[in-house]
Write an enzyme that holds these catalytic residues in place. Sequence first.
Site, PDB file in Angstrom:
ATOM      1  N   HIS A 138       0.937  -1.305   0.029  1.00  0.00           N
ATOM      2  CA  HIS A 138       0.012   0.040   0.164  1.00  0.00           C
ATOM      3  C   HIS A 138       0.911   1.386   0.188  1.00  0.00           C
ATOM      4  O   HIS A 138       1.939   1.346   0.689  1.00  0.00           O
ATOM      5  CB  HIS A 138      -1.018   0.058   1.105  1.00  0.00           C
ATOM      6  CG  HIS A 138      -1.839   1.115   1.294  1.00  0.00           C
ATOM      7  ND1 HIS A 138      -2.800   1.442   0.334  1.00  0.00           N
ATOM      8  CD2 HIS A 138      -2.115   2.125   2.170  1.00  0.00           C
ATOM      9  CE1 HIS A 138      -3.548   2.308   0.602  1.00  0.00           C
ATOM     10  NE2 HIS A 138      -3.262   2.983   1.621  1.00  0.00           N
TER      11      HIS A 138
ATOM     12  N   HIS B 252      -3.048   9.224   1.163  1.00  0.00           N
ATOM     13  CA  HIS B 252      -2.795   8.081   0.351  1.00  0.00           C
ATOM     14  C   HIS B 252      -4.316   7.855  -0.391  1.00  0.00           C
ATOM     15  O   HIS B 252      -5.300   8.235   0.223  1.00  0.00           O
ATOM     16  CB  HIS B 252      -2.481   6.566   1.215  1.00  0.00           C
ATOM     17  CG  HIS B 252      -3.241   6.518   2.591  1.00  0.00           C
ATOM     18  ND1 HIS B 252      -4.103   5.441   2.853  1.00  0.00           N
ATOM     19  CD2 HIS B 252      -3.448   7.134   3.505  1.00  0.00           C
ATOM     20  CE1 HIS B 252      -4.528   5.617   3.743  1.00  0.00           C
ATOM     21  NE2 HIS B 252      -4.119   6.625   4.417  1.00  0.00           N
TER      22      HIS B 252
ATOM     23  N   CYS C 235      -3.504   2.804  -5.229  1.00  0.00           N
ATOM     24  CA  CYS C 235      -2.659   3.522  -4.410  1.00  0.00           C
ATOM     25  C   CYS C 235      -1.110   4.054  -5.193  1.00  0.00           C
ATOM     26  O   CYS C 235      -0.833   5.151  -4.795  1.00  0.00           O
ATOM     27  CB  CYS C 235      -2.593   2.954  -3.179  1.00  0.00           C
ATOM     28  SG  CYS C 235      -1.685   1.328  -3.214  1.00  0.00           S
TER      29      CYS C 235
END
Length: 249
Positions: free
Chosen positions: A30, A42, A144
Amino acid sequence: MGLLTNKMEREELKAGDHIYTYRAVFAYSHHGIFVGGSKVVHFRPEHNLNSPSSSSSEDICPTFPDCGFRQPNSGVVLSCLDCFLKNGSLHRFEYGVSPSVFLTKVRGGTCTTAQSDPTDSVIHRAMYLLQNGFGNYDVFKNNCEDFALYCKTGLLIMDKLGVGRSGQASSVVGAPLAAVLSSPFSLLIPNPIGVATVTAGMYCMSRYATDIGVRRDVVKVSVEDLKSIEEAEGEEEEDSDTGLVRVTI
């Protein structure tokens, strides 16, 4: 810096860094932009943010009241570093690496040959998108890592038929593709090690070909213009669905 990851210590963090952490026992990573003050911007799937589990007491940050801030109907989130990492290790994404270094990275989503923009520009894009969103989340075309790569470079891929900027997505697509393309060589190379070498080489080259630093279908787009581009693309998709053709006079 290793071949698999770019692990770092918190003391090494600088504002504007593109960071990532691994989830689900290294199944995927991530990504986000560290904007300073122990905060990370994010991009997450909006449906995850709206699920009942995402609002449980376990997810409430005890340290920063603004941790978890996002605009309605947006997947761009401001989190503290601890909540972003979720007890995972901290890694820094590398920019401006040479082709040889890029090809030695076994795993995608750790570096790019593209150069990063200055820190002020990176943070400006991240904070602007926190207020205005980054479109709809798509695991292959707008995830992401795509978000963090755009914040760092301002580069946008205009070809919507292929994979996005994400090295992770390219790896997922590239691995089976390399296996398929290398299968004819198994008839010519009786040694399994030789076939594996050819497959690995094709996998690395497929990753390199989709890197934003070498792609020719990328353009520099101001963050303030993203919304208008997104709306124009939405109109084109709507027209294609209805069979209409727009004529400009």
